[in-house]
Design a protein around this motif. Structure first.
Motif, PDB file in Angstrom:
ATOM      1  N   ILE A 177       0.745  -1.206  -0.029  1.00  0.00           N
ATOM      2  CA  ILE A 177       0.050  -0.014  -0.022  1.00  0.00           C
ATOM      3  C   ILE A 177       1.020   1.325   0.113  1.00  0.00           C
ATOM      4  O   ILE A 177       2.023   1.069   0.437  1.00  0.00           O
ATOM      5  CB  ILE A 177      -0.963   0.088   1.141  1.00  0.00           C
ATOM      6  CG1 ILE A 177      -0.414  -0.162   2.604  1.00  0.00           C
ATOM      7  CG2 ILE A 177      -1.840  -1.113   0.946  1.00  0.00           C
ATOM      8  CD1 ILE A 177      -1.458  -0.127   3.725  1.00  0.00           C
ATOM      9  N   ALA A 215      -6.128   2.940   3.221  1.00  0.00           N
ATOM     10  CA  ALA A 215      -5.482   3.359   1.843  1.00  0.00           C
ATOM     11  C   ALA A 215      -6.636   3.112   0.739  1.00  0.00           C
ATOM     12  O   ALA A 215      -7.659   2.301   1.003  1.00  0.00           O
ATOM     13  CB  ALA A 215      -4.319   2.046   1.638  1.00  0.00           C
ATOM     14  N   GLU A 229      -4.285  -1.528  -2.937  1.00  0.00           N
ATOM     15  CA  GLU A 229      -3.222  -2.353  -2.448  1.00  0.00           C
ATOM     16  C   GLU A 229      -2.935  -3.001  -3.597  1.00  0.00           C
ATOM     17  O   GLU A 229      -3.700  -3.494  -4.509  1.00  0.00           O
ATOM     18  CB  GLU A 229      -3.707  -3.399  -1.452  1.00  0.00           C
ATOM     19  CG  GLU A 229      -2.787  -4.417  -0.999  1.00  0.00           C
ATOM     20  CD  GLU A 229      -2.996  -5.086   0.149  1.00  0.00           C
ATOM     21  OE1 GLU A 229      -2.325  -6.165   0.454  1.00  0.00           O
ATOM     22  OE2 GLU A 229      -4.092  -5.031   0.768  1.00  0.00           O
TER      23      GLU A 229
END
Length: 146
Positions: free
Chosen positions: A55, A135, A138
């Protein structure tokens, strides 16, 4: 006829035998005795490198303000791992991007395409639920040395 069947069976078994005997090497290795997250950065078996999910957080472990900046940070991590293994972005053969907000597809692609000089790898852009630390992306990938 029986001899050719045996020869074919022996030839088909060769790749499996070679793969079973291939040594593993690790990029950013971790073991159960190590503190922190329980995974290695990448595992190389033969000419194939399996990269752990990445990430794109800032140095202070925060999600960047923009999707483009986050995409750049995550792709820089993938590139750094490949470099440590003696590979380049053009060695990637498969990439999976998990995205918590599919409206960020174009923003990610604008950054992603700048990391390659040859053919793009096979890829999936997958809508996900929330990702760690909030986030947006990924990235999980596999590379094979050209």
């Amino acid at each position: 006829m029986r001899l050719s069947t045996i020869a074919c069976a022996a030839l088909l078994a060769l790749p499996a035998t070679a793969a079973a005997q291939a040594t593993r090497t690790y990029v950013e290795p971790r073991t159960p005795a190590d503190p922190g997250t329980p995974y290695s950065g990448a595992v190389r078996v033969g000419n194939t490198l399996y990269l752990a999910g990445r990430i794109g957080l800032t140095a202070d472990q925060k999600v960047p303000a923009t999707a483009e900046e986050e995409a750049r940070l995550v792709m820089d991590q993938v590139k750094a791992t490949l470099t440590k293994a003696g590979m380049t972005m053009d060695d990637l053969v498969s990439v999976q991007i998990y995205c918590s907000d599919l409206t960020q597809y174009d923003a990610f692609n604008r950054v992603y395409r700048t990391y390659f000089t040859r053919e793009f790898p096979a890829r999936a852009f997958i809508g996900s639920g929330p990702l760690l630390f909030g986030a947006r992306f990924e990235v999980v990938s596999v590379a094979v040395k050209r």
